[in-house]
Write a protein that holds these residues in place. Sequence first.
Motif, PDB file in Angstrom:
ATOM      1  N   ILE A  25       0.838  -1.198   0.000  1.00 54.59           N
ATOM      2  CA  ILE A  25       0.000   0.000   0.000  1.00 54.59           C
ATOM      3  C   ILE A  25       0.875   1.251   0.000  1.00 54.59           C
ATOM      4  CG2 ILE A  25      -1.653   1.331   1.371  1.00 54.59           C
ATOM      5  CD1 ILE A  25      -2.914  -1.371   2.152  1.00 54.59           C
ATOM      6  N   ASP A  26       1.936   1.231   0.771  1.00 62.70           N
ATOM      7  CA  ASP A  26       2.839   2.391   0.815  1.00 62.70           C
ATOM      8  C   ASP A  26       3.497   2.642  -0.540  1.00 62.70           C
ATOM      9  OD1 ASP A  26       2.299   2.947   3.483  1.00 62.70           O
ATOM     10  OD2 ASP A  26       3.984   1.759   4.208  1.00 62.70           O
ATOM     11  N   GLU A  27       3.898   1.580  -1.217  1.00 60.56           N
ATOM     12  CA  GLU A  27       4.500   1.739  -2.545  1.00 60.56           C
ATOM     13  C   GLU A  27       3.477   2.291  -3.535  1.00 60.56           C
ATOM     14  OE1 GLU A  27       7.811  -1.857  -2.445  1.00 60.56           O
ATOM     15  OE2 GLU A  27       5.739  -2.318  -3.016  1.00 60.56           O
ATOM     16  N   ALA A  28       2.262   1.762  -3.497  1.00 64.44           N
ATOM     17  CA  ALA A  28       1.213   2.224  -4.400  1.00 64.44           C
ATOM     18  C   ALA A  28       0.875   3.694  -4.142  1.00 64.44           C
ATOM     19  CB  ALA A  28      -0.032   1.358  -4.257  1.00 64.44           C
ATOM     20  N   ALA A  29       0.969   4.119  -2.886  1.00 65.97           N
ATOM     21  CA  ALA A  29       0.670   5.511  -2.541  1.00 65.97           C
ATOM     22  C   ALA A  29       1.684   6.481  -3.144  1.00 65.97           C
ATOM     23  CB  ALA A  29       0.623   5.672  -1.030  1.00 65.97           C
ATOM     24  N   ARG A  30       2.837   5.988  -3.548  1.00 63.50           N
ATOM     25  CA  ARG A  30       3.862   6.854  -4.134  1.00 63.50           C
ATOM     26  C   ARG A  30       3.814   6.907  -5.665  1.00 63.50           C
ATOM     27  NH1 ARG A  30       6.737   4.490   0.236  1.00 63.50           N
ATOM     28  NH2 ARG A  30       7.734   2.956  -1.094  1.00 63.50           N
ATOM     29  N   VAL A  31       2.888   6.174  -6.271  1.00 61.60           N
ATOM     30  CA  VAL A  31       2.738   6.211  -7.730  1.00 61.60           C
ATOM     31  C   VAL A  31       2.255   7.606  -8.133  1.00 61.60           C
ATOM     32  CG1 VAL A  31       1.391   5.304  -9.670  1.00 61.60           C
ATOM     33  CG2 VAL A  31       2.312   3.738  -7.964  1.00 61.60           C
ATOM     34  N   THR A  32       2.819   8.135  -9.199  1.00 58.35           N
ATOM     35  CA  THR A  32       2.464   9.484  -9.656  1.00 58.35           C
ATOM     36  C   THR A  32       1.706   9.438 -10.990  1.00 58.35           C
ATOM     37  OG1 THR A  32       4.491   9.807 -10.941  1.00 58.35           O
ATOM     38  CG2 THR A  32       4.572  10.400  -8.593  1.00 58.35           C
ATOM     39  N   ARG A  33       1.073  10.549 -11.311  1.00 51.38           N
ATOM     40  CA  ARG A  33       0.410  10.661 -12.619  1.00 51.38           C
ATOM     41  C   ARG A  33       1.413  10.508 -13.750  1.00 51.38           C
ATOM     42  NH1 ARG A  33      -3.084  15.867 -13.452  1.00 51.38           N
ATOM     43  NH2 ARG A  33      -2.944  15.005 -15.539  1.00 51.38           N
ATOM     44  N   VAL A  34       2.591  11.070 -13.575  1.00 48.48           N
ATOM     45  CA  VAL A  34       3.623  10.982 -14.615  1.00 48.48           C
ATOM     46  C   VAL A  34       3.995   9.522 -14.853  1.00 48.48           C
ATOM     47  CG1 VAL A  34       6.020  11.561 -15.170  1.00 48.48           C
ATOM     48  CG2 VAL A  34       4.515  13.288 -14.184  1.00 48.48           C
ATOM     49  N   GLU A  35       4.131   8.755 -13.786  1.00 51.09           N
ATOM     50  CA  GLU A  35       4.470   7.334 -13.939  1.00 51.09           C
ATOM     51  C   GLU A  35       3.364   6.572 -14.656  1.00 51.09           C
ATOM     52  OE1 GLU A  35       7.349   6.537 -10.105  1.00 51.09           O
ATOM     53  OE2 GLU A  35       5.182   6.611  -9.775  1.00 51.09           O
ATOM     54  N   ILE A  36       2.123   6.909 -14.355  1.00 53.80           N
ATOM     55  CA  ILE A  36       0.997   6.264 -15.041  1.00 53.80           C
ATOM     56  C   ILE A  36       1.027   6.602 -16.531  1.00 53.80           C
ATOM     57  CG2 ILE A  36      -1.516   6.129 -15.237  1.00 53.80           C
ATOM     58  CD1 ILE A  36      -1.584   6.793 -12.179  1.00 53.80           C
ATOM     59  N   THR A  37       1.254   7.877 -16.836  1.00 55.77           N
ATOM     60  CA  THR A  37       1.335   8.305 -18.234  1.00 55.77           C
ATOM     61  C   THR A  37       2.461   7.584 -18.955  1.00 55.77           C
ATOM     62  OG1 THR A  37       0.437  10.475 -17.674  1.00 55.77           O
ATOM     63  CG2 THR A  37       1.632  10.310 -19.749  1.00 55.77           C
ATOM     64  N   GLU A  38       3.615   7.479 -18.328  1.00 52.27           N
ATOM     65  CA  GLU A  38       4.755   6.782 -18.942  1.00 52.27           C
ATOM     66  C   GLU A  38       4.446   5.298 -19.142  1.00 52.27           C
ATOM     67  OE1 GLU A  38       7.962   7.700 -16.283  1.00 52.27           O
ATOM     68  OE2 GLU A  38       8.223   9.710 -17.124  1.00 52.27           O
ATOM     69  N   ALA A  39       3.802   4.672 -18.149  1.00 54.26           N
ATOM     70  CA  ALA A  39       3.466   3.247 -18.260  1.00 54.26           C
ATOM     71  C   ALA A  39       2.454   3.007 -19.383  1.00 54.26           C
ATOM     72  CB  ALA A  39       2.920   2.722 -16.937  1.00 54.26           C
TER      73      ALA A  39
END
Length: 68
Positions: A25-39
């Motif tokens: 959960i802690d790792e998922a909480a650090r996901v950013t919009r930029v990372e989603i866009t890149e993925a």
Amino acid sequence: FLAYGCPPTIVCGSALAGMVEGMTIDEAARVTRVEITEAAGGLPPRKQHASALAFETLREALKQVSSQ
């Protein structure tokens, strides 16, 4: 997941699901919009809302998990 929307929205949801699989959960909480866009392989400027929707959905899911 179940999603309705434009193809970029579905792609971002799918990319996010793949990203958070196996994360804490802690790792998922650090996901950013930029990372989603890149993925998702990038998004045109007019479709940036797609990563925002995925990001907000993740935030809401994390709130619900945290309140249990």
